[in-house]
Design an enzyme around this catalytic site. Structure first.
Site, PDB file in Angstrom:
ATOM      1  N   GLY A 185       0.576  -1.192  -0.078  1.00  0.00           N
ATOM      2  CA  GLY A 185       0.470   0.340   0.245  1.00  0.00           C
ATOM      3  C   GLY A 185       0.358   1.472  -0.091  1.00  0.00           C
ATOM      4  CB  SER A 186      -0.008   4.278   0.894  1.00  0.00           C
ATOM      5  OG  SER A 186      -0.649   4.899   1.824  1.00  0.00           O
ATOM      6  CD  GLU A 207       7.225  -5.974  -1.823  1.00  0.00           C
ATOM      7  OE1 GLU A 207       6.779  -4.366  -2.651  1.00  0.00           O
ATOM      8  OE2 GLU A 207       7.931  -6.364  -1.734  1.00  0.00           O
ATOM      9  CB  CYS A 241       3.353   0.134  -7.228  1.00  0.00           C
ATOM     10  SG  CYS A 241       3.241  -1.998  -8.177  1.00  0.00           S
TER      11      CYS A 241
END
Ligand code: NAD
Length: 453
Positions: A185-186, A207, A241
């Site tokens: 995620g962020s 990640e 991403c």
């Protein structure tokens, strides 16, 4: 949640997951469950953000099938005890490393490739012998429900289960004790996860994202470079991403590059109507992206429709690092183009931002390729290509600095969920006196001599 975790811990403590046959059987079960439910999976993801059957297969399911196949094939090698040299100091002894599963794992997924980013870490966790609690992203509600249904129908929740829910549920999960947390995620939420994990000293893989640059030099193969750039940027409507976030192009080819971008975008027929382009995930992200569009700087595209959450593939020119579009990861179909004069200047610009998840260089020059690889730190990337490095399971995938901690895919995924237990194994028939008390000058001399061997 406590109940689920306790059930998984009890199951883990039976040692059933340490059996390689058990792990292979679970992986096979997952493969079959996904295959049998392909229709459900396609329908759910189409409802959520109009992801086409082609994209769902090529960017989600096919990669999961590949992961399972690879894990099933390689698991004996990855899980076997490895002998290592011991050295004269400990003669006679043998030394070896035993890979052991960490235990109860929590996998938190992101929404942009919901199946891939949820199940790929789960596959690695299962291959390594862990139990899994999977918390998929709540934004694509139908895909989250489809995953929960498939897992519930096929697995004992004491081994593998899905917890649906949003921020509140994730925070509740994070209060519990896990043996491993794998988060995608962020960067902002990554920090929340890292802090929560620190409470129990739980190992994490994070990640995360970032602004991944693409550097286009004056001596690249322009046609092929632009084709690959356009594909990697606008795939999944830019919600990838590792999509190239922005382009740094040499000023001598700027106009040719922009013209080629337009030709290539048009020839790839990105259209909502023909399922060649998907929706922005929700209104919040749509509004965030629209704010990045500066009408004065739009070279191509710029059309938006809030009702259908559609943003046309858009190229912005004359962009600089102070523009809104350069303040955060774009994560949408907007491509800012910035020019540079020297490669040194381009590198300084990239290095002025946090370390990105990916970096791409389009060039025929070996010297530039080497310079960029040496002077820019980033998670992983490609030369004269975008995104495709993620499909090679032999390349560990992950970020560095603000783009993440740790990596996975292939054996790296197995390692992410494994503790390597180091053992020295000594017989008793020989027990040299040197280390024992009382210490004497003779023993010290002997020690000095042995340590130099
Ligand atoms: P996000 O961080 O908003 O959400 C990820 C997960 O965290 C979701 O499951 C969500 O429920 C949970 N979450 C959200 N807010 C939370 C909070 N306050 N406390 C606890 N949990 C919370 O990320 P996203 O919008 O789903 O994904 C986009 C980001 O993910 C982008 O930055 C992108 O680059 C990155 N990403 C990285 C990878 C990778 O492999 N490195 C892959 C996909 C996406």
């Amino acid at each position: 949640m406590k109940e689920i975790i306790n059930a998984q811990r009890n199951f883990f403590n039976t040692h059933a997951t340490k059996d390689i046959q058990f792990r292979r059987a679970q992986l096979k079960k997952l493969q079959q469950a996904l295959e049998q439910n392909e229709k459900l999976l396609h329908e759910a993801i189409y409802k959520d953000f109009k992801k086409s059957e082609f994209d769902n297969y090529s960017t989600e399911l096919s990669l999961l099938y590949k992961d399972i196949k690879e894990a099933q094939k390689m698991i004996y090698k990855w899980a076997r005890k490895e002998s290592v040299p011991t050295g004269i100091l400990n003669f006679p002894a043998s030394s070896y490393i035993i890979p052991e599963p960490l235990g109860v794992s929590l996998v938190i997924g992101a929404w942009n490739y919901p199946y891939q980013l949820s199940f790929a870490p789960a596959i690695a966790a299962i291959a390594a012998g862990n139990t899994v609690i999977l918390k998929p992203s709540e934004l694509p509600t139908n895909t989250a429900a489809a995953m929960a249904k498939i897992v519930k129908e096929n697995f004992d929740p004491a081994f593998f289960t899905v917890v649906e829910g949003g921020v509140e549920e994730t925070q509740e999960l994070l209060k519990q004790k896990f043996d491993k947390i794998f988060f995608t995620g962020s960067t902002t939420v990554g920090k929340i996860v890292y802090k929560a994990a620190a409470e129990n000293l739980t190992p994490v893989t994070l990640e995360l994202g970032g602004k991944s640059p693409a550097i286009v030099t004056e001596n690249c193969n322009l046609k092929v470079s632009v084709k690959r750039l356009v594909w990697g940027k606008f795939l999944n409507s830019g919600q990838t991403c590792i999509a190239p976030d922005y382009v740094l192009v040499h000023n001598s080819i700027e106009q040719r590059f922009l013209n080629q971008l337009k030709i290539e975008i048009e020839s790839q027929h990105f259209a909502f109507e023909n399922d060649n382009f998907l929706q922005i995930i929700n209104n919040k992200n749509f509004d965030r992206l629209v704010k990045m569009l500066d009408p004065q700087k739009i070279f191509y595209g710029g059309e938006t429709n809030r009702e259908s959450r559609y943003i046309q593939p858009t190229v912005m020119q004359n962009v600089n690092f102070d523009d809104v579009v350069m303040q955060e990861e774009i994560f949408g179909p907007i491509l800012p183009v910035i020019t540079y004069e020297t490669i040194e200047e381009a590198i300084v610009k990239v290095n002025s931002l946090p370390k990105p998840l990916s970096c791409y260089v389009f060039t025929k020059s070996n010297a530039i390729k080497k310079k960029v690889l040496k002077e820019i730190s980033f998670g992983g990337g490609a030369i004269n290509e975008t995104v495709m490095h993620i499909t090679n399971e032999n390349l560990p995938f992950g970020g560095v600095g603000f783009s993440g901690i740790g990596n996975y895919h292939g054996e790296a995924g197995f390692k992410a969920f494994t503790h390597y237990k180091s053992i020295m194994d000594k017989p008793t028939w020989f027990d040299p006196f040197i280390k024992y008390y009382p210490h004497t000058n003779f023993r010290l001399k002997l020690m000095r001599w042995i340590m130099k061997l």
